[in-house]
Motif scaffolding. Structure first.
Motif, PDB file in Angstrom:
ATOM      1  N   ASN A   1       0.764  -1.215   0.151  1.00  0.00           N
ATOM      2  CA  ASN A   1      -0.021  -0.208  -0.038  1.00  0.00           C
ATOM      3  C   ASN A   1       0.656   1.289  -0.020  1.00  0.00           C
ATOM      4  O   ASN A   1       0.466   2.316  -0.334  1.00  0.00           O
ATOM      5  CB  ASN A   1      -0.957  -0.051   0.944  1.00  0.00           C
ATOM      6  N   ILE A   2       2.092   1.174   0.375  1.00  0.00           N
ATOM      7  CA  ILE A   2       2.985   2.420   0.169  1.00  0.00           C
ATOM      8  C   ILE A   2       3.151   2.703  -1.270  1.00  0.00           C
ATOM      9  O   ILE A   2       3.399   3.794  -1.747  1.00  0.00           O
ATOM     10  CB  ILE A   2       4.316   2.239   0.980  1.00  0.00           C
ATOM     11  N   LEU A   3       3.588   1.368  -1.885  1.00  0.00           N
ATOM     12  CA  LEU A   3       3.692   1.745  -3.328  1.00  0.00           C
ATOM     13  C   LEU A   3       2.358   1.949  -4.153  1.00  0.00           C
ATOM     14  O   LEU A   3       2.326   2.697  -5.135  1.00  0.00           O
ATOM     15  CB  LEU A   3       4.340   0.373  -4.041  1.00  0.00           C
ATOM     16  N   ALA A   4       1.331   1.524  -3.414  1.00  0.00           N
ATOM     17  CA  ALA A   4       0.080   1.832  -4.039  1.00  0.00           C
ATOM     18  C   ALA A   4      -0.259   3.653  -4.016  1.00  0.00           C
ATOM     19  O   ALA A   4      -0.666   4.172  -4.646  1.00  0.00           O
ATOM     20  CB  ALA A   4      -1.340   1.334  -3.298  1.00  0.00           C
ATOM     21  N   THR A   5       0.253   4.073  -2.685  1.00  0.00           N
ATOM     22  CA  THR A   5       0.183   5.429  -2.427  1.00  0.00           C
ATOM     23  C   THR A   5       1.050   5.998  -3.496  1.00  0.00           C
ATOM     24  O   THR A   5       0.406   7.285  -3.998  1.00  0.00           O
ATOM     25  CB  THR A   5       0.644   5.694  -1.138  1.00  0.00           C
ATOM     26  N   PHE A   6       1.976   5.745  -3.971  1.00  0.00           N
ATOM     27  CA  PHE A   6       2.684   6.378  -4.946  1.00  0.00           C
ATOM     28  C   PHE A   6       1.883   6.371  -6.448  1.00  0.00           C
ATOM     29  O   PHE A   6       1.789   7.501  -6.945  1.00  0.00           O
ATOM     30  CB  PHE A   6       4.321   5.642  -5.358  1.00  0.00           C
ATOM     31  N   MET A   7       1.445   5.122  -6.654  1.00  0.00           N
ATOM     32  CA  MET A   7       0.470   5.243  -7.739  1.00  0.00           C
ATOM     33  C   MET A   7      -0.510   6.337  -7.820  1.00  0.00           C
ATOM     34  O   MET A   7      -0.849   6.870  -8.723  1.00  0.00           O
ATOM     35  CB  MET A   7       0.049   3.829  -8.163  1.00  0.00           C
ATOM     36  N   VAL A   8      -1.258   6.130  -6.604  1.00  0.00           N
ATOM     37  CA  VAL A   8      -2.464   7.040  -6.706  1.00  0.00           C
ATOM     38  C   VAL A   8      -1.992   8.583  -6.658  1.00  0.00           C
ATOM     39  O   VAL A   8      -2.759   9.269  -7.235  1.00  0.00           O
ATOM     40  CB  VAL A   8      -3.101   6.559  -5.423  1.00  0.00           C
ATOM     41  N   SER A   9      -1.154   8.804  -6.031  1.00  0.00           N
ATOM     42  CA  SER A   9      -0.502  10.221  -5.816  1.00  0.00           C
ATOM     43  C   SER A   9      -0.185  10.667  -7.324  1.00  0.00           C
ATOM     44  O   SER A   9      -0.464  12.047  -7.680  1.00  0.00           O
ATOM     45  CB  SER A   9       0.734  10.296  -5.166  1.00  0.00           C
TER      46      SER A   9
END
Length: 803
Positions: free
Chosen positions: A352-360
């Motif tokens: 979900n930290i990597l998902a945070t990058f994608m969403v941002s």
């Protein structure tokens, strides 16, 4: 690649926003099925010898941690009316669905010699509660003379007594456990209100119930606090509700993804995974800060909104990905451990930290492209004078006093190394509870009056079927139990020996002097009872296995901590075992929930230290890919190792022990803190190319441009993590305070030591033919300045004449 990505995001922005919202809706739907974990986490691997012994114990004798204890120290309990109400309460507790047994003074049973059947039978001590005080006092004195209960249920010195409630072991690791405890508390609170007598509560079922209840309340509180605190700071920095709402929407989406991920991976909410939503809120905000700050800088420079939006993708796409990757590594390395709760925590956090990058990376450019450009008020933070003065001071410090920076750093490191040498690795069963909490005070009550309630078990394998009937074996066990009884923080042992002694006392008309093992004259009758008891599966069978070969010695003890526990087992109990049972005819296993918990914490710490080393190696490897320069790798890592040394030094100097919650800090904090170094060095490399490889100018410009974002994000991270200090769990408090301190120190070292190291050790020379990965951030040759010129925007004054 990043040029193409910026074009794709802008071109398909609406579809991408719809896609992310769709994923969020799906994750939200899945999230409604998330479950809470009620299992006492076993962190010791199944192949460990102690875990093998514990499983064998549970197979033979059942659960050892399913007793809830109620303590009473009030002479009023021995008044007829209150004593009767205590009996009523015991009966009501027994009627609760899920309660196996209730043992209390009014429900005491005694062994009675049946002359005709030539055996013993159990009869109640209090067949009915007398209304006459003198008669009740007489029966209580009689009960005190039953040696089997002395020190177990009654403290003979001050009259303190316990009510022991045994909960069905099948319910201990399910939601039903909380229902049973809640029903018990409803009845006991009514008793307290009716009689005015205070009850004390202890036992693993109660502690786990309290922890679960507190955990649920705290997770909601921390999620709300993290949003409020980080949102407030974000608004102070940017003075824009649009920025605030976009940031909170992004974080809200990822928080929903976290819950959905738990369900998709079939994980449950534990003490660790429950912390992920607020942690994601705190960690996810820096992405927003760096990207929006860059957006504002670009728009302030040229006033072209679309160009500014494309630039934030093109110029900081790779570096944002790398910083999120290093942060994720700090968590993902936990997945390499053998411990399930750490593995789950690391996997969900990393994903979900990597998902945070994608969403941002999608949401910030896409959403802001639909919004109006920032106003002058929104850009004021770029010319915030107090911050400008701070950055100027830092710039002057590293240029003029870099040697002072090195000396101060060296002195701090020496002090910290000394502090680290003072760290003790110690953990307690109820480590997380604050000293002033009622639960901790109740536990201290039981430790003072009954030597504690934490279960410890010893299994004696006689290696012979019906070896329990061998009087010599029983005498050795009795000798061993007498030694255990002499240890202050261990309760009087309870075993089949205790039952046999009780039968002898009953045989001689309950005279306390006869509470002892049978002699040659009376052993045949008493051992005949034992044989029947074992076959019939009554009280004694809980302490002898079905073959009569293994004997269980059950103890309760104080929560003395892992260090004393290790010393007790290996330096006190084990040597006495070797002395008494040293003829190799017996196998002795020390086991139980308490021992496994203490060993589990040591195992946790060892795994966390190893994960820290692995995280360090992986992040160093990432640095190598980024820079392809060994010197730059070392320069990058040093400012991020020193904050860890400072944290370790503080722990040793102020007496904070190394335990799972504090050991967890280091790999997480290292993964986050190294982000600032990457941002700084990426900008530094660009400025080297732009300023003819002149290091002082490159350092100054890097401090100016990245310093503001580093300070913004560090402040948010500090306050975001420090909110965990409001927890009632000591481990969560340590995680919050020490992580926030580490990240604050990392900001200082990255803004002082890092540029000082560059000024001292980097000559600025670079091979223009080599293009390491970091050159993808930003455009090193300022291609943004060479974009195609729109000829339609060129106006020629017709009055201009050629000279």
């Amino acid at each position: 690649m990043w040029n193409l990505l910026s074009s794709l995001i802008i071109k398909f922005r609406l579809y991408l926003i719809i896609l992310l919202l769709g994923i969020t809706a799906f994750m939200g739907y899945k999230g409604q099925y998330v479950k809470w974990s009620f299992v006492l986490a076993n962190v010791v691997p199944d192949h460990d010898p102690d875990m093998i012994d514990f499983k064998a114990f549970k197979e033979s004798f059942g659960e050892d941690g399913n007793i809830l204890a109620l303590g009473i120290l009030d002479s009023a309990i021995y008044k007829t009316d209150n004593f009767r109400k205590l009996g009523y309460m015991s009966d009501e507790l027994m009627n609760i669905n899920g309660v196996n047994d209730v043992l209390s003074l009014p429900s005491l049973k005694k062994l009675v010699k049946d002359q005709e059947a030539k055996q013993f039978k159990l009869e109640p001590v209090f067949d009915k509660i007398p209304s006459d005080q003198a008669e009740l006092d007489s029966l209580i004195q009689y009960a005190l003379g039953i040696k089997f209960y002395s020190g177990q249920l009654i403290n003979p010195t001050n009259g303190a007594n316990m009510v022991l409630v045994t909960i069905q072991k099948e319910l201990m690791n399910s939601d039903e456990r909380n229902r049973v405890i809640s029903d018990i508390l409803f009845i006991t609170h009514a008793f307290e209100k009716d009689t005015g007598i205070k009850l004390r509560y202890a036992g693993l079922p109660y502690v786990r119930y309290i922890n679960t209840s507190l955990l649920k309340d705290e997770l909601r509180m921390f999620l709300i606090l993290s949003v409020i605190v980080t949102g407030f700071i974000l608004f102070l920095f940017f003075r824009s509700f649009k920025v605030l709402l976009v940031a909170l929407c992004i974080i809200g989406m990822v928080v929903v993804w976290v819950i959905g991920t738990l369900v998709l991976l079939d994980y449950e909410i534990t003490l660790l995974t429950g912390l992920l939503p607020p942690i994601i809120v705190v960690i996810g905000i820096p992405n927003t800060v760096y990207m929006i700050n860059k957006y504002h800088q670009e728009y302030f420079a040229h006033g072209d909104q679309e160009r500014a939006i494309r630039t934030i993708i093109r110029k900081i796409g790779i570096v944002t990905f790398i910083t999120n990757m290093t942060t994720a590594v700090g968590f993902l390395v936990l997945a390499l451990t053998d411990i399930v709760i750490l593995k789950e925590f690391g996997i969900v956090a990393g994903i979900n930290i990597l998902a945070t990058f994608m969403v941002s990376m999608i949401m910030i450019p896409a959403v802001f492209s639909y919004l109006k450009p920032p106003s002058k008020r929104h850009l004021k933070h770029l010319q915030f004078k107090p911050l400008d003065r701070v950055l100027t001071a830092l710039d002057l410090l590293v240029h003029r006093y870099k040697e002072v920076v090195f000396v101060v750093t060296a002195v701090v490191c020496v002090v910290c190394v000394y502090g680290i040498s003072k760290i003790e690795a110690v953990s307690f069963m109820v480590d997380d509870l604050p000293e002033e909490s009622q639960t901790k005070q109740d536990l201290l009550f039981f430790e003072e009056h009954f030597a504690g309630v934490m279960p410890l078990e010893i299994v004696v394998d006689t290696k012979k079927r019906k070896g329990v009937q061998n009087l010599n074996n029983l005498r050795k066990i009795d000798q061993f139990e007498s030694f255990l009884d002499s240890i202050d923080f261990i309760s009087k042992p309870l075993s089949v020996v205790s039952f046999i002694k009780a039968t002898r006392q009953a045989f001689y008309n309950d005279k306390p002097i006869y509470y002892d093992l049978p002699n040659e004259r009376d052993k045949n009758f008493i051992l005949r009872y034992l044989s029947k008891a074992t076959d019939e599966g009554d009280l004694a069978s809980a302490f002898v296995d079905s073959t009569g070969q293994k004997i269980r010695i059950s103890l309760k003890m104080a929560d003395i901590g892992s260090v004393k526990m290790d010393s007790l087992v290996n330096q006190v109990i084990q040597p006495r075992i070797d002395t008494i049972f040293g003829d190799k005819k017996f196998d002795i296993a020390i086991t139980g929930t308490t021992l496994l918990f203490i060993k589990g914490n040591k195992f946790l710490i060892d795994n966390l230290v190893m994960s820290m080393v692995i995280a360090f190696v992986i992040i160093a490897f990432i640095m190598g890919l980024l820079f392809k320069n060994f010197k730059m790798i070392v320069i990058c890592l040093i400012p991020n190792i020193i904050p860890l040394l400072i944290t370790g030094g503080m722990m040793g100097l102020v007496g904070i022990p190394l335990k799972p919650s504090t050991a967890l800090i280091f790999s997480i904090a290292f993964g986050i803190s190294v982000d600032d170094s990457i941002h700084f060095l990426a900008k530094y490399r660009q400025e080297l190319f732009a300023n003819n490889f002149f290091v002082p100018v490159a350092v100054s410009k890097s401090i100016r441009e990245t310093g503001a974002s580093m300070i913004y994000t560090s402040v948010i991270l500090f306050f975001g993590f420090v909110i965990f200090a409001a927890s009632d769990f000591g481990g969560t408090v340590a995680l919050g305070t020490l992580t926030s301190t580490t990240l604050l120190m990392a900001m200082l070292t990255n803004l002082t030591l890092l540029p000082a190291l560059l000024l001292r050790f980097d000559n600025g020379k670079r091979n223009k033919q080599e293009h390491p990965l970091i050159e993808q951030y930003p455009e090193f040759y300022e291609e943004s300045e060479d974009e195609e010129i729109d000829l339609d925007m060129i106006e020629v004054d017709p009055n201009t004449t050629k000279e």
